[in-house]
Write a protein that holds these residues in place. Structure first.
Motif, PDB file in Angstrom:
ATOM      1  N   PHE A  29       0.828  -1.211   0.000  1.00  0.00           N
ATOM      2  CA  PHE A  29       0.000   0.000   0.000  1.00  0.00           C
ATOM      3  C   PHE A  29       0.860   1.257   0.000  1.00  0.00           C
ATOM      4  CE2 PHE A  29      -2.203   3.349   2.394  1.00  0.00           C
ATOM      5  CZ  PHE A  29      -3.261   3.574   1.523  1.00  0.00           C
ATOM      6  N   LEU A  30       1.915   1.284   0.809  1.00  0.00           N
ATOM      7  CA  LEU A  30       2.782   2.463   0.861  1.00  0.00           C
ATOM      8  C   LEU A  30       3.522   2.675  -0.452  1.00  0.00           C
ATOM      9  CD1 LEU A  30       4.285   2.415   4.462  1.00  0.00           C
ATOM     10  CD2 LEU A  30       2.770   4.111   3.459  1.00  0.00           C
ATOM     11  N   ALA A  36       1.748   7.144  -6.527  1.00  0.00           N
ATOM     12  CA  ALA A  36       0.731   8.155  -6.813  1.00  0.00           C
ATOM     13  C   ALA A  36       1.248   9.561  -6.482  1.00  0.00           C
ATOM     14  CB  ALA A  36      -0.543   7.864  -6.038  1.00  0.00           C
ATOM     15  N   VAL A  37       1.957   9.696  -5.373  1.00  0.00           N
ATOM     16  CA  VAL A  37       2.517  11.003  -4.989  1.00  0.00           C
ATOM     17  C   VAL A  37       3.575  11.428  -6.002  1.00  0.00           C
ATOM     18  CG1 VAL A  37       3.898  12.180  -3.229  1.00  0.00           C
ATOM     19  CG2 VAL A  37       1.965  10.765  -2.551  1.00  0.00           C
ATOM     20  N   GLY A 100      13.107  18.517  -8.473  1.00  0.00           N
ATOM     21  CA  GLY A 100      12.656  18.631  -7.092  1.00  0.00           C
ATOM     22  C   GLY A 100      12.566  17.279  -6.430  1.00  0.00           C
ATOM     23  N   ASP A 101      12.399  17.304  -5.124  1.00  0.00           N
ATOM     24  CA  ASP A 101      12.258  16.093  -4.326  1.00  0.00           C
ATOM     25  C   ASP A 101      10.796  15.891  -3.973  1.00  0.00           C
ATOM     26  OD1 ASP A 101      14.997  15.755  -4.349  1.00  0.00           O
ATOM     27  OD2 ASP A 101      15.300  16.811  -2.453  1.00  0.00           O
ATOM     28  N   VAL A 102      10.385  14.635  -3.985  1.00  0.00           N
ATOM     29  CA  VAL A 102       9.014  14.255  -3.666  1.00  0.00           C
ATOM     30  C   VAL A 102       8.963  13.845  -2.207  1.00  0.00           C
ATOM     31  CG1 VAL A 102       7.145  12.659  -4.268  1.00  0.00           C
ATOM     32  CG2 VAL A 102       8.699  13.475  -6.034  1.00  0.00           C
ATOM     33  N   GLU A 103       7.823  14.076  -1.561  1.00  0.00           N
ATOM     34  CA  GLU A 103       7.655  13.657  -0.179  1.00  0.00           C
ATOM     35  C   GLU A 103       7.877  12.152  -0.066  1.00  0.00           C
ATOM     36  OE1 GLU A 103       4.325  13.718   3.374  1.00  0.00           O
ATOM     37  OE2 GLU A 103       3.925  14.739   1.499  1.00  0.00           O
ATOM     38  N   GLN A 104       8.720  11.756   0.865  1.00  0.00           N
ATOM     39  CA  GLN A 104       9.113  10.358   1.015  1.00  0.00           C
ATOM     40  C   GLN A 104       8.172   9.642   1.986  1.00  0.00           C
ATOM     41  OE1 GLN A 104      13.198   9.994   2.129  1.00  0.00           O
ATOM     42  NE2 GLN A 104      13.112   7.787   2.298  1.00  0.00           N
ATOM     43  N   LEU A 109      13.689   5.164   0.403  1.00  0.00           N
ATOM     44  CA  LEU A 109      13.298   5.227  -1.001  1.00  0.00           C
ATOM     45  C   LEU A 109      13.115   6.688  -1.405  1.00  0.00           C
ATOM     46  CD1 LEU A 109      12.541   3.483  -3.493  1.00  0.00           C
ATOM     47  CD2 LEU A 109      10.177   3.633  -2.723  1.00  0.00           C
ATOM     48  N   PRO A 110      14.237   7.425  -1.527  1.00  0.00           N
ATOM     49  CA  PRO A 110      14.106   8.825  -1.925  1.00  0.00           C
ATOM     50  C   PRO A 110      13.647   8.917  -3.377  1.00  0.00           C
ATOM     51  CG  PRO A 110      16.409   8.199  -1.855  1.00  0.00           C
ATOM     52  CD  PRO A 110      15.616   7.031  -1.342  1.00  0.00           C
ATOM     53  N   VAL A 111      12.776   9.874  -3.651  1.00  0.00           N
ATOM     54  CA  VAL A 111      12.212  10.020  -4.985  1.00  0.00           C
ATOM     55  C   VAL A 111      12.468  11.446  -5.468  1.00  0.00           C
ATOM     56  CG1 VAL A 111      10.135   9.817  -6.382  1.00  0.00           C
ATOM     57  CG2 VAL A 111      10.423   8.341  -4.395  1.00  0.00           C
TER      58      VAL A 111
END
Length: 128
Positions: A29-30, A36-37, A100-104, A109-111
């Protein structure tokens, strides 16, 4: 007596199996939520890059005005952190790159998101 001993040995096995299955489901799920984020953040970066390119490729535009438009769009939408907007403009083409960086949501798992678009610069052409 032998049968009663076997029942006692298996006591608690269902609880452990349940915890393992629930943990695996939560992880799945995460990961889906993180995807999706990231997809949303990619669309935000695309919108900012499109605004930056539109401003920079206008007839009276510049690279500085493109960067300002991209940063303004990012601040309005506000879903990326550590953002950079880089715009270049030559005589015929302009390009905009937004990172940019996405909320982790998933640990370790940095995105990151990077969007680069390019287009022609508007030029005045006299009619014959």
């Amino acid at each position: 007596m032998h049968r009663a001993r076997r029942i006692r040995d298996e006591r608690g096995a269902l609880s452990i199996e349940f915890l393992l299955v629930i943990s695996a489901l939560m992880l799945v799920f995460l990961v889906m939520l993180q995807y999706a984020v990231k997809a949303h953040a990619h669309r935000v970066a695309e919108a900012a890059a499109e605004e930056a390119l539109a401003s920079a490729s206008a007839y009276d535009g510049s690279a500085a005005s493109g960067e300002q438009a991209g940063n303004h769009t990012l601040s309005d939408l506000g879903t990326l952190s550590n953002t950079t907007v880089v715009v270049t403009r030559s005589g015929t083409t302009a390009s905009a790159t937004v990172t940019g960086d996405v909320e982790q949501l998933v640990p370790f798992l940095p995105v990151h998101v990077t969007v680069r678009i390019e287009g022609p610069v508007e030029q005045f052409v006299e009619s014959p």
